[in-house]
Design a protein around this motif. Structure first.
Motif, PDB file in Angstrom:
ATOM      1  N   SER A  36      -3.722  -6.900   4.817  1.00  5.41           N
ATOM      2  CA  SER A  36      -4.305  -6.577   3.096  1.00  5.41           C
ATOM      3  C   SER A  36      -3.474  -5.447   2.983  1.00  5.41           C
ATOM      4  O   SER A  36      -2.998  -5.284   1.896  1.00  5.41           O
ATOM      5  CB  SER A  36      -5.487  -6.854   3.310  1.00  5.41           C
ATOM      6  OG  SER A  36      -5.966  -6.612   1.858  1.00  5.41           O
ATOM      7  N   VAL A  37      -3.761  -4.456   3.582  1.00  3.13           N
ATOM      8  CA  VAL A  37      -3.230  -3.220   3.408  1.00  3.13           C
ATOM      9  C   VAL A  37      -1.761  -3.207   3.208  1.00  3.13           C
ATOM     10  O   VAL A  37      -1.077  -2.661   2.160  1.00  3.13           O
ATOM     11  CB  VAL A  37      -3.424  -1.903   4.584  1.00  3.13           C
ATOM     12  CG1 VAL A  37      -2.455  -0.848   4.319  1.00  3.13           C
ATOM     13  CG2 VAL A  37      -5.076  -1.564   4.910  1.00  3.13           C
ATOM     14  N   LEU A  38      -0.895  -3.883   3.954  1.00  9.47           N
ATOM     15  CA  LEU A  38       0.507  -3.888   3.746  1.00  9.47           C
ATOM     16  C   LEU A  38       0.849  -4.678   2.854  1.00  9.47           C
ATOM     17  O   LEU A  38       1.883  -4.492   1.954  1.00  9.47           O
ATOM     18  CB  LEU A  38       0.872  -4.403   5.022  1.00  9.47           C
ATOM     19  CG  LEU A  38       1.559  -3.324   6.010  1.00  9.47           C
ATOM     20  CD1 LEU A  38       0.328  -2.477   6.683  1.00  9.47           C
ATOM     21  CD2 LEU A  38       2.371  -3.818   7.340  1.00  9.47           C
ATOM     22  N   THR A  39       0.232  -5.711   2.506  1.00 14.75           N
ATOM     23  CA  THR A  39       0.393  -6.649   1.286  1.00 14.75           C
ATOM     24  C   THR A  39       0.017  -5.805  -0.057  1.00 14.75           C
ATOM     25  O   THR A  39       1.122  -5.570  -1.036  1.00 14.75           O
ATOM     26  CB  THR A  39      -0.293  -7.760   1.112  1.00 14.75           C
ATOM     27  OG1 THR A  39       0.017  -8.727   2.422  1.00 14.75           O
ATOM     28  CG2 THR A  39      -0.157  -8.892  -0.007  1.00 14.75           C
ATOM     29  N   GLN A  40      -0.966  -5.108  -0.180  1.00 19.95           N
ATOM     30  CA  GLN A  40      -1.416  -4.204  -1.320  1.00 19.95           C
ATOM     31  C   GLN A  40      -0.250  -3.127  -1.470  1.00 19.95           C
ATOM     32  O   GLN A  40      -0.003  -2.704  -2.564  1.00 19.95           O
ATOM     33  CB  GLN A  40      -2.608  -3.468  -1.151  1.00 19.95           C
ATOM     34  CG  GLN A  40      -3.733  -4.568  -0.980  1.00 19.95           C
ATOM     35  CD  GLN A  40      -3.772  -5.465  -2.051  1.00 19.95           C
ATOM     36  OE1 GLN A  40      -3.732  -5.592  -2.970  1.00 19.95           O
ATOM     37  NE2 GLN A  40      -3.889  -6.830  -1.598  1.00 19.95           N
TER      38      GLN A  40
ATOM     39  N   GLY B 131      -6.170 -11.352  -0.719  1.00 18.99           N
ATOM     40  CA  GLY B 131      -5.703  -9.643  -0.507  1.00 18.99           C
ATOM     41  C   GLY B 131      -4.427  -9.498   0.422  1.00 18.99           C
ATOM     42  O   GLY B 131      -3.840  -8.524   0.403  1.00 18.99           O
ATOM     43  N   ARG B 132      -4.125 -10.588   1.280  1.00 25.16           N
ATOM     44  CA  ARG B 132      -2.914 -10.547   2.105  1.00 25.16           C
ATOM     45  C   ARG B 132      -1.922 -11.418   1.833  1.00 25.16           C
ATOM     46  O   ARG B 132      -0.746 -11.369   2.383  1.00 25.16           O
ATOM     47  CB  ARG B 132      -3.297 -10.569   3.625  1.00 25.16           C
ATOM     48  CG  ARG B 132      -3.986 -11.661   3.809  1.00 25.16           C
ATOM     49  CD  ARG B 132      -4.622 -11.445   5.158  1.00 25.16           C
ATOM     50  NE  ARG B 132      -5.533 -12.672   5.494  1.00 25.16           N
ATOM     51  CZ  ARG B 132      -5.174 -13.744   6.120  1.00 25.16           C
ATOM     52  NH1 ARG B 132      -3.985 -13.782   5.979  1.00 25.16           N
ATOM     53  NH2 ARG B 132      -6.092 -14.633   6.182  1.00 25.16           N
ATOM     54  N   GLY B 133      -2.036 -12.378   0.765  1.00 25.19           N
ATOM     55  CA  GLY B 133      -1.062 -13.343   0.444  1.00 25.19           C
ATOM     56  C   GLY B 133      -0.577 -13.247  -0.954  1.00 25.19           C
ATOM     57  O   GLY B 133      -1.330 -12.628  -1.998  1.00 25.19           O
ATOM     58  N   VAL B 134       0.696 -13.425  -1.183  1.00 25.89           N
ATOM     59  CA  VAL B 134       1.189 -13.193  -2.675  1.00 25.89           C
ATOM     60  C   VAL B 134       2.114 -14.667  -2.919  1.00 25.89           C
ATOM     61  O   VAL B 134       2.728 -15.056  -1.911  1.00 25.89           O
ATOM     62  CB  VAL B 134       2.226 -12.094  -2.824  1.00 25.89           C
ATOM     63  CG1 VAL B 134       1.318 -10.928  -3.278  1.00 25.89           C
ATOM     64  CG2 VAL B 134       3.160 -11.811  -1.810  1.00 25.89           C
ATOM     65  N   TYR B 135       2.073 -14.978  -4.005  1.00 22.64           N
ATOM     66  CA  TYR B 135       2.945 -15.936  -4.321  1.00 22.64           C
ATOM     67  C   TYR B 135       4.169 -15.321  -4.863  1.00 22.64           C
ATOM     68  O   TYR B 135       4.269 -14.280  -5.725  1.00 22.64           O
ATOM     69  CB  TYR B 135       2.474 -16.905  -5.627  1.00 22.64           C
ATOM     70  CG  TYR B 135       1.319 -17.940  -5.076  1.00 22.64           C
ATOM     71  CD1 TYR B 135       1.888 -18.957  -4.346  1.00 22.64           C
ATOM     72  CD2 TYR B 135       0.045 -17.949  -5.633  1.00 22.64           C
ATOM     73  CE1 TYR B 135       0.981 -19.883  -3.909  1.00 22.64           C
ATOM     74  CE2 TYR B 135      -0.680 -18.873  -5.259  1.00 22.64           C
ATOM     75  CZ  TYR B 135      -0.376 -19.928  -4.522  1.00 22.64           C
ATOM     76  OH  TYR B 135      -1.293 -20.801  -3.695  1.00 22.64           O
TER      77      TYR B 135
END
Ligand code: ATP
Ligand code: MG
Length: 339
Positions: A68-72, A100-104
């Protein structure tokens, strides 16, 4: 993988999605149409896990919230870089399994080059410099040491190695042969510009970004139109990259950007050329792994042992600290806090 339960090995399942690729740390899913079950050709779901690697091993103990940290952090950087380069993010409104840790992201045709730039000399760049006085073929001044700041950032591309193999450094001429001179120049200029901007922002916050790796892609439809080839071919077939004009087909920043997984982060106040720099994020972990306490022999083939709770907690704190220091935001694991 996060939230996989017992074995920690298999990637989490996401309802209504098909897992199409699992890297060492992240998973790539194709959304399925709820009615027909057909694949969505335009989007992908990219999800970071809590897995962490050190000394070329993926550890058996995850670091809570790391994904989640890295995605944010990546999302924040995409924003900071938006005037330099368009990015692939479509939406952060993702299924709860990867909240929190995924994105489209837009599904892109990826360019076949790992785009690396170095602002400081270390690792593979230092090894080449020691042998030849150059980095990726670019001549450098004499007398540089481990951790030296380079006169200006250098583009040091590598191949995209198949799963399980190491990326190999290649020269700029090799990149020109792979994608043609126009795209090669654009990839180099964008990669260097991203690292320069990254360091301008991070320096004011006590962090140095020694080097980084980014990946770029292009919209398959734009590619098909520009080259006069079928969409299917532009999506996964043979492409004559040299025929692509980057002023016509937009080069889009994909994957992740300026995270501790794709970059070396150093603490500015501990920077001391002439020795191995301490890692902002992984130092606690590395120190423990190489200490007698771990009982692990780095030179052996044995996998590293599970991490003790205090090492896990301190490492998690480092990631959260990096995010909060850089962005000035409070970390929210669910990623729902705006600004
Ligand atoms: P490693 O663990 O060594 O990094 P990997 O590169 O295969 O292995 P990931 O980086 O986790 O694993 O996987 C992400 C994959 O998704 C990469 O192959 C990357 O090129 C691809 N990718 C990222 N963004 C996009 C996008 N917008 N469209 C298509 N593919 C993408
Ligand atoms: Mg990768």
């Amino acid at each position: 993988w996060p939230t996989t339960g017992e074995d920690g090995e298999s990637p989490v399942e996401v309802v209504g999605h098909e897992l199409v690729h699992s890297g060492k740390v992240r998973g790539l899913y194709v959304p399925l149409d709820p009615q027909t079950g057909g694949r969505d050709d335009l989007r992908l779901l990219l999800a970071a896990s809590d897995r962490i690697s050190a000394y070329d091993h993926v550890l058996s103990t995850p670091i809570p919230d790391k994904g989640s940290v890295l995605t944010q952090m990546s999302l924040w950087w995409f924003d900071q870089l938006a005037d330099l380069v368009p990015h692939h993010v479509v939406s952060t409104d993702v299924p709860e399994e990867v909240a929190g840790r995924g994105v489209y992201v837009r599904r892109l045709r990826m360019l076949p080059v790992e785009c690396v730039a170095r602002a400081y000399l270390t690792g593979g760049g230092l090894a080449e410099y020691a042998a030849t006085g150059t980095v990726s073929g670019v001549a450098l001044p004499e007398g540089l040491v481990d951790g030296s700041r380079l006169p200006e950032p250098v583009f040091t591309p590598s191949t995209k190695a198949p799963v399980g193999e190491h990326d190999q450094p290649i020269s700029f001429t090799d990149v020109e042969a792979l994608v043609g001179p126009r795209l090669a120049a654009r990839l180099r200029d964008l990669t260097v510009a991203i690292l320069v901007r990254g360091n301008e922002i991070a320096a004011g916050r006590g962090i140095l970004i020694a080097d980084t790796k980014v990946e770029f892609g292009v919209d398959p439809q734009q590619l098909a139109d520009a080259l006069g080839i079928p969409l299917e071919q532009a999506t996964e077939g043979e492409v004559d990259w040299a025929g692509v004009d980057p002023d016509v087909v937009a080069v889009v920043l994909a994957d992740e950007v300026l995270t501790p997984d794709s970059s070396r982060f150093w603490r500015a106040d501990e920077w001391a050329p002439g020795r191995t720099q301490t890692s902002y994020d992984k130092q606690v972990l590395r120190d423990w792994l190489t200490s007698p306490a771990s009982g692990w022999d780095r030179a052996s083939d044995a996998p590293p042992p599970p991490l003790p709770d205090d090492v896990v907690a301190l490492t998690r704190d480092r990631y959260v600290e990096a995010y909060e220091t850089l962005t000035g935001r409070a970390f929210d694991p669910s990623g729902t806090t705006s600004s």
